[in-house]
Design a protein around this motif. Structure first.
Motif, short mmCIF file in Angstrom:
data_model
loop_
_atom_site.label_atom_id
_atom_site.label_comp_id
_atom_site.label_asym_id
_atom_site.label_seq_id
_atom_site.Cartn_x
_atom_site.Cartn_y
_atom_site.Cartn_z
N MET A 64 0.73 -1.27 -0.08
CA MET A 64 -0.03 0.12 0.11
C MET A 64 0.91 1.35 0.06
O MET A 64 1.65 1.58 0.94
CB MET A 64 -0.90 0.00 1.33
N LYS A 65 0.55 2.08 -1.26
CA LYS A 65 1.50 3.30 -1.05
C LYS A 65 0.93 4.40 0.05
O LYS A 65 -0.17 4.64 0.43
CB LYS A 65 1.27 4.00 -2.40
N LEU A 66 1.86 5.19 0.64
CA LEU A 66 1.69 6.00 1.67
C LEU A 66 1.03 7.28 1.04
O LEU A 66 1.34 7.77 -0.05
CB LEU A 66 2.92 6.60 2.50
N LYS A 67 0.18 7.98 1.87
CA LYS A 67 -0.53 9.18 1.30
C LYS A 67 -0.45 10.08 2.52
O LYS A 67 -0.10 9.94 3.56
CB LYS A 67 -2.08 8.93 0.76
N LYS A 68 -0.84 11.57 2.35
CA LYS A 68 -0.96 12.62 3.09
C LYS A 68 -1.83 12.11 4.24
O LYS A 68 -2.92 11.81 3.80
CB LYS A 68 -1.44 13.80 2.44
N GLY A 69 -1.44 12.31 5.30
CA GLY A 69 -2.37 12.07 6.66
C GLY A 69 -1.93 10.75 7.05
O GLY A 69 -2.60 10.73 8.17
N ASP A 70 -1.33 10.06 6.48
CA ASP A 70 -0.87 8.74 7.16
C ASP A 70 0.24 9.13 8.31
O ASP A 70 0.95 9.88 7.94
CB ASP A 70 -0.18 7.68 6.05
N PHE A 71 -0.15 8.18 9.30
CA PHE A 71 0.78 8.37 10.59
C PHE A 71 1.83 7.17 10.25
O PHE A 71 1.49 6.01 10.11
CB PHE A 71 0.34 8.19 11.68
N ILE A 72 3.00 7.36 10.10
CA ILE A 72 4.01 5.96 9.93
C ILE A 72 5.19 6.29 10.81
O ILE A 72 5.50 7.48 11.54
CB ILE A 72 4.57 6.26 8.51
N GLU A 73 5.73 5.03 11.24
CA GLU A 73 6.75 4.69 12.09
C GLU A 73 7.99 4.71 11.50
O GLU A 73 8.02 3.90 10.54
CB GLU A 73 6.63 3.66 13.09
N VAL A 74 9.08 5.66 11.58
CA VAL A 74 10.21 5.53 10.80
C VAL A 74 11.64 5.31 11.50
O VAL A 74 11.66 5.97 12.66
CB VAL A 74 10.45 6.70 9.49
N SER A 75 12.76 4.89 10.96
CA SER A 75 14.10 4.86 11.57
C SER A 75 15.03 5.42 10.69
O SER A 75 14.66 4.83 9.32
CB SER A 75 14.24 3.44 12.20
N TYR A 76 15.79 6.13 10.91
CA TYR A 76 16.64 6.58 10.09
C TYR A 76 18.16 7.04 10.52
O TYR A 76 18.40 7.25 11.87
CB TYR A 76 15.97 8.16 9.43
N ILE A 128 7.46 8.62 14.72
CA ILE A 128 6.30 8.47 14.27
C ILE A 128 6.20 9.99 13.90
O ILE A 128 5.91 10.85 14.56
CB ILE A 128 5.22 8.12 15.10
N ILE A 129 5.45 9.97 12.49
CA ILE A 129 5.17 11.21 12.02
C ILE A 129 3.91 11.19 11.21
O ILE A 129 3.51 10.30 10.86
CB ILE A 129 6.36 11.82 11.07
N CYS A 130 3.40 12.45 10.92
CA CYS A 130 2.12 12.43 10.04
C CYS A 130 2.65 12.88 8.82
O CYS A 130 2.99 14.24 8.63
CB CYS A 130 0.93 13.36 10.66
N LEU A 131 2.36 12.34 7.71
CA LEU A 131 2.80 12.76 6.22
C LEU A 131 2.20 13.91 5.56
O LEU A 131 0.83 13.87 5.78
CB LEU A 131 2.70 11.39 5.34
N GLY A 132 2.90 14.71 5.08
CA GLY A 132 2.15 15.75 4.35
C GLY A 132 1.94 17.14 5.17
O GLY A 132 1.35 18.07 4.92
N TYR A 133 2.39 17.23 6.62
CA TYR A 133 2.32 18.19 7.39
C TYR A 133 3.69 18.88 7.82
O TYR A 133 3.88 19.74 8.79
CB TYR A 133 1.52 18.10 8.44
N ASN A 134 4.84 18.44 7.02
CA ASN A 134 6.11 19.10 7.50
C ASN A 134 6.63 18.71 8.83
O ASN A 134 7.25 19.36 9.57
CB ASN A 134 6.29 20.54 7.28
N ASP A 135 6.30 17.41 9.42
CA ASP A 135 6.83 16.91 10.61
C ASP A 135 8.19 16.58 10.49
O ASP A 135 8.88 16.84 11.65
CB ASP A 135 6.01 15.55 11.21
N VAL A 136 8.81 16.51 9.42
CA VAL A 136 9.92 16.33 9.01
C VAL A 136 10.40 17.42 7.91
O VAL A 136 9.64 18.26 7.41
CB VAL A 136 10.34 14.97 8.65
N ILE A 137 11.60 17.57 7.58
CA ILE A 137 12.16 18.49 6.53
C ILE A 137 11.31 18.31 5.36
O ILE A 137 10.75 17.16 4.87
CB ILE A 137 13.37 18.56 6.25
#
Length: 218
Positions: free
Chosen positions: A1-13, A48-57
């Motif tokens: 499933m492709k990610l979209k704006k508004g999805d909360f995702i857990e990432v490691s980087y 954990i970030i919410c996509l499309g809201y600039n929680d990251v750069i």
């Protein structure tokens, strides 16, 4: 499933500057120790970030949309990372200003001037050259990132959103579509902005209240 704006995702980087491969941000404790960046007070864990809201750069936020779970190497140019270096933000400051604060200026010193952080680049002739650009301005960035999972649990979404906003764990109570935050915000505009953000990112929540916590007995 492709990610979209508004999805909360857990990432490691692990994030590095492209020109010298220097690590400036990461979520992995083992790598932090290996790179001599370990800080015992830093909570090394996936974010954990919410996509499309600039929680990251901006550049990373944009490139994560339409990705699937898995590992990626993502390159981001300076403009969509920490911005291009702006020479208008490099100022000559009289040393007398520092003297009033009992500060002896020298190259590399970080200074706070009226709420703006800068770094002194040089000192000569009674003046200092202060750079107010972000330390990573003008640098291309590379992220080695793993998208671990999509977060669907409402409580986990709230917890991560509040931690991201306040930089620490905030107590709250969640009952159906009502959220009570155990924290008081006196500024009405800031309170409204937070409530609006919560409702936009987590539309299942209809009501948000704030509850001042009593002082703990020592």
């Amino acid at each position: 499933m492709k990610l979209k704006k508004g999805d909360f995702i857990e990432v490691s980087y692990v994030a590095r500057t492209k020109d010298n491969n220097k690590v400036f941000d990461l979520t992995n404790e083992e790598i932090a120790k290996k790179e001599n960046l370990y800080n015992k007070n830093h909570p090394y864990k996936p974010l954990i970030i919410c996509l499309g809201y600039n929680d990251v750069i901006k550049g990373l936020d944009e490139q994560l949309i339409n990705k699937e779970l898995g590992k990626y190497k993502i390159e981001i140019n300076a403009e969509k990372a920490f911005g291009k270096k702006t020479y208008d933000l490099i100022k000559l400051v009289p040393n007398s200003i520092f003297s009033k604060e009992n500060i002896k200026p020298f190259p590399g010193l970080q200074v706070n001037m009226e709420g703006f952080m800068g770094v002194i680049r040089s000192v000569s002739g009674g003046r200092s050259l202060v750079d107010f650009n972000h330390p990573l301005a003008g640098k291309d960035i590379v992220y080695d990132i793993e998208i671990i999972k999509i977060v669907n649990d409402k409580k986990e979404k709230v917890k991560s959103l509040l931690e991201l906003k306040f930089g620490k764990e905030i107590k709250f109570a969640l009952s159906n579509d009502n959220l009570v935050i155990k924290f008081e915000i006196k500024d009405a505009k800031l309170k409204k902005a937070l409530v609006d953000e919560i409702k936009e990112k987590i539309p299942e929540i209809k009501e948000v209240e704030f509850e001042k916590q009593p002082l703990e007995n020592k």
